[in-house]
Enzyme design. Structure first.
Site, PDB file in Angstrom:
ATOM      1  N   CYS A  96       0.832  -1.217   0.000  1.00 47.36           N
ATOM      2  CA  CYS A  96       0.000   0.000   0.000  1.00 47.36           C
ATOM      3  C   CYS A  96       0.864   1.263   0.000  1.00 47.36           C
ATOM      4  CB  CYS A  96      -0.923  -0.026   1.215  1.00 47.36           C
ATOM      5  SG  CYS A  96      -1.776   1.532   1.536  1.00 47.36           S
ATOM      6  N   CYS A 125      -0.208   4.026   2.456  1.00 48.36           N
ATOM      7  CA  CYS A 125       0.170   3.658   3.832  1.00 48.36           C
ATOM      8  C   CYS A 125       1.595   4.106   4.113  1.00 48.36           C
ATOM      9  CB  CYS A 125       0.068   2.142   4.034  1.00 48.36           C
ATOM     10  SG  CYS A 125      -1.568   1.439   3.744  1.00 48.36           S
TER      11      CYS A 125
END
Length: 401
Positions: free
Chosen positions: A61, A64
């Protein structure tokens, strides 16, 4: 004997004080995440009488990783989170992650859970966000009236008032949950003009107004001075800009030149940023294949208004790659633009990747491969998904003639 016992007790007291002083000296320069199992963290939250903040992430991700690098390390962020929460992070594809993802219905990343010591969801937030917004989400978790988990429970109980229904609809819309529109219809059916002029009505207008045909936009337009006076001209202009921009892309696709440029003028009057004007202006000429106008317009923005904005320059160049990578004149212009962006930000992955792809299509293969290899190396620190895409781009560049 009494003297010895007194001496020992004094030493123990001094040692205890010293330990407490050392504990107080422990500081962090990022959000401090607790170790251990999920249950251990719940127990810690109960013991410290704090909510638990859970950062739900995956190894691939990119947003993230962006949050970890740019937001979690800001002093106002980590101070607020470390003071008010027991913080915990977990890869949702490993260990307890899949089970927790199922339990809390986590389907996108990053997702931020705010839960109590019993494991009950108090608040929920999602996506990459700037520091101030990230702190606001934490503040919502600490305020029962605004916390998403509590709104869910109230909605299910059927005991929501209009303000709470509005907050719930806005939160769902932020998560792109289809249920948001269902609740919006309920709110509008029950609302009157007085409610729509209130702070809750303004929240609805801000969250759900996308075009100038909507009922909410018409109400805003009829009561514009009221909303500007009570909620600020800049905030009202932002809603108008969103409606104008939606129309613009339609006008551009249909080559409705007069209407498109009227929209450009509207954006200027609404104090739109240069990026919000430059990108659609250049794309109009790409979509309608006016090569000379694209070159002239992109040169103007890059040389006169975007001198320090490498991200926007790269976006304008990348658009050529998306629309007309077989047009030699346009690709030559794209190469000129991306070289400027690359010179400004040679360590920006997106710019390096675009630089490699454009130069691969303009015949500068050796330099393109070099940049493509650099992009692959940079992707190692981002995510496996990004690296796979970088490797695919590199192979494509190597296969170009």
């Amino acid at each position: 004997m009494k003297k010895i016992l007194f001496f020992i007790s004094v030493c123990l007291f001094s040692l205890s004080c010293k330990q407490k002083q050392e504990e107080k000296k422990v500081t962090y320069n990022a959000i401090h995440f607790s170790e251990g199992s999920f249950q251990q963290v719940l127990d810690k939250g109960t013991a410290e009488d704090k909510l638990i903040f859970v950062d739900c992430y995956t190894s691939w991700c990119a947003p993230c990783k962006w949050m970890e690098k740019h937001v979690f390390v800001k002093e106002d962020v980590y101070t607020f989170y470390n003071d008010n929460f027991v913080n915990y992070k977990i890869d949702m594809e490993k260990g307890e992650g899949p089970e927790l993802a199922k339990r809390y219905q986590v389907t996108s990343f990053p997702t931020y859970l705010f839960i109590d010591g019993k494991g009950e969801l108090v608040h929920l937030a999602k996506s990459r966000m700037e520091a101030d917004e990230f702190i606001k989400e934490a503040q919502k978790a600490l305020n029962p009236e605004n916390a998403f988990g509590n709104l869910v429970k109230k909605y299910e109980s059927g005991k929501m008032d209009m303000d709470e229904l509005t907050s719930y609809a806005v939160q769902l819309n932020k998560f792109r949950d289809p249920k948001a529109n269902e609740i919006l219809v309920r709110v509008i059916e029950k609302s009157d003009d007085q409610f729509l002029r209130s702070a809750s009505g303004w929240k609805l207008i801000q969250s759900f107004t996308y075009d100038d045909d909507s009922e909410l936009f018409q109400f805003l337009d009829q009561n514009r001075s009221h909303f500007e006076k009570n909620f600020g001209k800049d905030a009202v202009n932002a809603v108008y800009r969103r409606a104008v921009q939606r129309n613009m892309y339609q006008y551009s696709r249909n080559n409705e030149k007069e209407l498109f440029f009227e929209s450009i003028d509207s954006l200027k009057r609404l104090n739109a940023g240069t990026r919000d004007i430059a990108i659609p202006h250049c794309q109009f000429y790409l979509q309608n294949l006016d090569v000379e106008a694209y070159i002239k317009t992109s040169d103007y923005y890059v040389n006169e208004q975007l001198q320090n904005d490498h991200e926007t320059i790269a976006f304008i160049a990348r658009s050529v790659l998306n629309y007309h990578k077989d047009n030699d004149q346009l690709m030559a212009q794209a190469a000129k633009l991306i070289k400027k962006a690359y010179a400004m930000a040679p360590d920006n992955y997106g710019i390096v990747s675009t630089y490699a792809q454009i130069l691969g299509h303009t015949g500068e293969k050796e330099e393109a491969i070099k940049a493509g290899e650099k992009a692959v190396a940079m992707a190692d620190t981002i995510s496996s998904k990004v690296k796979k895409r970088a490797e695919q781009n590199l192979e494509e560049i190597k296969g170009l003639h």
